[in-house]
Design an enzyme around this catalytic site. Structure first.
Site, short mmCIF file in Angstrom:
data_model
loop_
_atom_site.label_atom_id
_atom_site.label_comp_id
_atom_site.label_asym_id
_atom_site.label_seq_id
_atom_site.Cartn_x
_atom_site.Cartn_y
_atom_site.Cartn_z
N TRP A 1 0.86 -1.19 0.00
CA TRP A 1 0.00 0.00 0.00
C TRP A 1 0.89 1.23 0.00
CZ3 TRP A 1 -4.73 -1.41 -1.12
CH2 TRP A 1 -5.71 -0.41 -1.20
N ASP A 2 0.30 2.41 0.01
CA ASP A 2 1.19 3.58 -0.05
C ASP A 2 1.83 3.90 1.30
OD1 ASP A 2 -1.08 4.70 1.08
OD2 ASP A 2 -1.35 6.27 -0.44
N TRP A 3 1.52 3.10 2.32
CA TRP A 3 2.21 3.18 3.61
C TRP A 3 2.75 1.82 4.05
CZ3 TRP A 3 -0.86 -0.40 5.41
CH2 TRP A 3 -2.23 -0.36 5.08
N ASN B 1 -13.86 1.47 0.73
CA ASN B 1 -13.03 2.66 0.79
C ASN B 1 -12.76 3.20 -0.61
OD1 ASN B 1 -10.95 4.53 2.11
ND2 ASN B 1 -9.70 3.47 0.58
N GLU B 2 -13.37 4.33 -0.92
CA GLU B 2 -13.04 5.13 -2.11
C GLU B 2 -13.40 4.51 -3.44
OE1 GLU B 2 -8.92 6.36 -1.57
OE2 GLU B 2 -9.51 7.90 -0.14
N GLU C 1 -11.27 11.53 6.05
CA GLU C 1 -9.84 11.33 5.78
C GLU C 1 -9.21 12.63 5.36
OE1 GLU C 1 -8.32 8.48 3.04
OE2 GLU C 1 -9.58 6.85 3.79
#
Ligand code: BMA
Length: 850
Positions: free
Chosen positions: A198-200, A425-426, A523
């Site tokens: 993921w981006d983290w 989510n999104e 968010e």
């Protein structure tokens, strides 16, 4: 008793304990957890493995691999998830156990695609880590040793096969961005979506038996689960508790149910019949005098504003949700010990949060998570596990998803902490704003799939299981507005409806004009680096520079490291020491200062917007910043580092989420101070505003406003003065030489924390000196509680105390010091002494890094 004749039994359901007793009809459980063996597909790797657990953890514990989080090991160990793995155990099943009518082999969680073999025969298959599975095995069990094997397919290869089989149209995204160093097609497998990167977070596509395994044997029937939800009947003004028993009956059985809530003196005894097989049996207990937690999502017209409100009304009272977003606490769920959850959730409460969103790219959390949230008063916005992607809708996929949703809602619905379910989510936003370049001609197919998955299936299952809470289809969404547009709004980020996610890394985050005046901010956030003590165990000396391969490798968000520096440089001088390690440490610090200040500015904006409509927008009723915690030691949006250490942002959150908060900002030529109150009673407050010069810790002058009524649950202006007039009345102050501090008071003294407002960018401040802060540590309570007294020669900004490897929390941190001395408390997370703490303690302030 003949086989077809119903049998009778008594079943008592003590609601207060969620406990069921089946006199004379016991089921027997044989625990199969513990040491199993594990091998890869060609048998070249063979080792012992703990169950519950996963392949990566087993390889690490057995010494086959090093710490997966160390340096570049995520990439070095990529091979693991491309192999197939088999878990094996041997157990005995007594004659007594085998004599039961039914014996089930139960898996609370298999990650993910597996065939289950018992004594050489396939008893079942699994394809969804979020489901519990059971298989009837009585006739396969034998005397002596029984061999149980779980053969797991590579999740990466499986996902890719499923993608190939879906040839009619793409189901994007195909792969994550290169910067994430992840695997492709995670949307084709029902597993933690962030486990493919993921981006983290890193890519560790886990495999294993991540929850318990056991045999359950019974003769008549088995109570699989008891759950209950309170429902309010408006017309009768009456509460009823709906109790549901999931029962597996060997044959149709008559029963007597006693439902009792001893604390409320409520009891009801009823006769019932449990039909053969797995059935859901619902009973109702009417209650007269008492109130349960009620929750409504209020979407109604707002005077002076187009669109609809969007807020939660809990127990009849509008509640401003303050908190953050929760992601998995580790790549390997077997490493998420109770203490990890307790520390993170207690940290949320200590920062005055009242809500967390369990984000839809991770896992449905363990039972303890929700029990702790119940206990600690944390409201949970629970996503279903679908994130940032389109999903297939083949019948086998839908069937496993329906079962997943039903099981998870049954498991979790008794927890009052959960206040809403949310479909994904999104994904509404991804479709509406075309993240994946879907050709216009194909759009109807994707819209249809979206509605099929989230509305016709997930929503339908949730409504079947739980009508006591609202259901949102997505986040962000326009809510009722999206529904009117066929569930995918043209702009799901519309601030007049629903919730919004908002990220901007290039705009000046101190400027509140850049933030959306939304109904609900679910968010928003900014990245920072974790502290050195968190990075040190996973790195070596050559990694300790911002431009190192390691620093780039850990950053999974495109251009993330540069974005942090650019945002920092808008307000601060960047670190420029001649010592490269000091520059690195100072850079970690400046990213934390930047993040803390950015999220503070944005959160304070949302909180002060709760009572106002300006330009047709406002009445913000939620601020959940992205993100609370970390999955590994790396830069991210979190306020708590991997390992539990608080970043500066988390200390700031304790203030900016305080029940009573002064918010200062400039509008036009004026400085305003708002009083925000989440209390249920009214206050009368005045603001005390002090002007300090950057060059001296004595106030230049202090002003007091008139008292202003501040109703409970509101934000009100308590102070307004043109900046020029304010400075003009205050010696020779200018925007560059002076700054403001302020707080709220009533006749009882100060209410809420102190706050400050800079009149210029700190990099332009005139007179800010190097403060040469010294610290004296004293032990207050044997080995755990210490005082740290700081002495400063001058005003110091963003004063940061870092206890290095000594875990613990300071009473406050990252603060503005406008006095010569200040004492803060340190509560250690383990036994230590004043000498060790003094040695570990490093104090940094803004002026120390350039
Ligand atoms: C949001 C989240 C996550 C992501 C975060 C930061 O979109 O839902 O997907 O990690 O932003 O980019």
């Amino acid at each position: 008793m003949s086989k077809n004749k119903p049998r009778t039994l008594t079943l008592k359901c003590l609601l207060c304990l969620f406990f069921a007793v089946l006199p004379g009809f016991c089921s027997v459980t044989v625990n199969l957890n513990g040491k199993w063996s594990l091998s890869n597909s060609d048998g070249s790797v063979f080792l012992g493995a703990e169950v519950p657990g996963c392949v990566h953890s087993a390889l690490h514990q057995a010494g086959f691999i090093k710490d997966p989080y160390y340096r570049f090991n995520d990439v070095s160990y990529r091979w693991i998830a491309f192999d197939n793995w088999t878990y094996t155990t041997t157990f005995t099943a007594s004659a007594q156990l085998r004599a039961n009518q039914r014996v089930l082999l139960v898996f609370d969680g298999v990650d993910t695609v597996a065939s289950i073999w018992l004594n050489g025969i396939v008893v079942g298959k699994t394809d969804n880590m979020f489901r519990k599975y059971d298989f009837a095995v009585r006739d396969l069990l034998k005397d002596g040793d029984n061999v149980l094997k779980v053969s797991l397919l590579s999740p990466v290869l499986y996902a890719s096969e499923r993608r190939k089989a879906h040839s009619a149209y793409r189901v994007p995204p195909e792969c994550p961005p290169d910067v994430q160093k992840g695997e492709c097609h995670v949307n084709f497998i029902r597993k933690e979506q962030s486990s493919f990167s993921w981006d983290w977070g890193p890519s560790f596509p886990t495999m294993g038996l991540w929850k318990g395994v056991r045999l359950e044997a019974f003769d008549v029937l088995q109570l699989i689960r008891v759950s209950s939800v309170p429902l309010y009947n408006l017309s009768l003004s009456q509460w009823r508790v709906q109790v549901e028993l999931l029962v597996d009956a060997v044959q149709t059985t008559n029963g007597q149910i006693a439902l009792s809530l001893p604390e409320l003196d409520s009891e009801r005894i009823l006769q019932t019949q449990f039909l053969t097989g797995k059935t859901r049996n619902t009973f109702t207990l009417n209650i007269n005098t008492v109130y349960f937690r009620s929750v409504e999502l209020v979407q109604e017209p707002v005077v002076g504003s187009p669109g609809l409100s969007f807020y939660f009304r809990v127990n009849g009272k509008p509640i401003f949700l303050k908190g953050s977003n929760w992601i998995p606490a580790h790549s390997f769920q077997d490493r998420v010990a109770p203490a990890v959850l307790r520390n993170l959730l207690a940290s949320a409460v200590e920062a005055n949060m009242n809500a967390l969103r369990v984000w839809g790219g991770g896992v449905y959390e363990q039972d303890l998570f929700y029990s702790l949230c119940d206990e600690m008063g944390i409201m949970v916005w629970q996503d279903f596990m679908f994130a940032c992607a389109m999903y297939p809708t083949e019948e086998d996929f839908m069937q496993t998803v329906r079962e997943e949703v039903a099981q998870q809602v049954q498991r979790l619905k008794s927890h009052p902490c959960i206040i809403t379910w949310s479909g994904n989510n999104e994904n509404e936003a991804a479709l509406a704003t075309d993240w994946f370049n879907i050709p216009a001609s194909q759009r109807p197919t994707y819209l249809k799939d979206y509605v099929t998955l989230y509305v016709d299936n997930i929503r339908a299952v949730v409504q079947e299981e739980d009508r006591s809470r609202p259901f949102l289809v997505s986040s962000p969404t326009n809510g009722a507005g999206s529904e009117q547009q066929g569930w995918v709004a043209s702009d799901p980020y519309d601030p007049h409806y629903g919730d919004t996610h908002f990220y901007s890394y290039s705009l000046d985050c101190w400027d509140w004009r850049t933030f959306p005046r939304t109904r609900f901010a679910s968010e928003y956030g900014f990245q920072s680096w974790p502290s050195f003590s968190t990075l040190k165990p996973v790195s070596i000396t050559e990694d300790w520079s911002y431009g190192s391969n390691f620093s780039s490798h850990r950053q999974h968000h495109q251009d993330g490291n540069q974005q942090m520096l650019r945002q920092a440089a808008l307000h601060f001088h960047l670190p420029n020491s001649t010592d490269p390690t000091k520059t690195f440490l100072d850079t970690l610090y400046i990213t934390q200062v930047t993040q803390a200040q950015c999220v503070k500015a944005q959160t304070e904006f949302y909180r002060r917007c709760r009572s106002e409509i300006i330009g047709g927008k406002g009445r913000t009723m939620g601020a959940l910043y992205w993100q609370l915690n970390d999955v590994w030691p790396a830069p991210s949006w979190s306020s708590i580092e991997f390992g539990g250490k608080w970043k500066m942002l988390h200390y700031f959150a304790r203030d900016f989420f305080a029940a009573v908060l002064p918010v200062g900002f400039e509008d036009g030529d004026a400085l305003l101070v708002y009083a925000v109150s989440d209390l249920s009673h009214d206050l009368e407050l005045w603001a005390v505003v002090s002007v300090y010069s950057w060059s001296s810790p004595e106030p230049v002058c202090t002003l007091k406003s008139d008292p202003v009524p501040v109703p409970g649950g509101s934000a009100a202006t308590v102070f307004k003065r043109p900046v020029a007039a304010l400075l003009g009345a205050c010696g020779s102050c200018t925007r560059l030489t002076c700054l403001l501090t302020f707080h709220l008071e009533d006749s009882g003294g100060q209410q809420g924390p102190s706050n400050h407002h800079f009149l210029c960018k700190p990099k332009d401040a005139r007179g800010l000196q190097r403060p040469n802060i010294t610290a004296t540590v004293r032990e207050l309570e044997a080995g755990y509680v210490f005082s740290v007294t700081l002495r400063s020669a001058s005003v110091a900004a963003f004063v940061w105390l870092d206890a290095g490897d000594v875990p613990g929390r300071f009473g406050s941190n990252g603060f503005l010091m406008v006095s010569r001395s200040r004492t803060v408390v340190f509560i250690a997370g383990r036994h230590t002494g004043a000498a060790e703490l003094s040695r570990s303690l490093v104090v940094t302030s803004l002026r120390d890094v350039y």
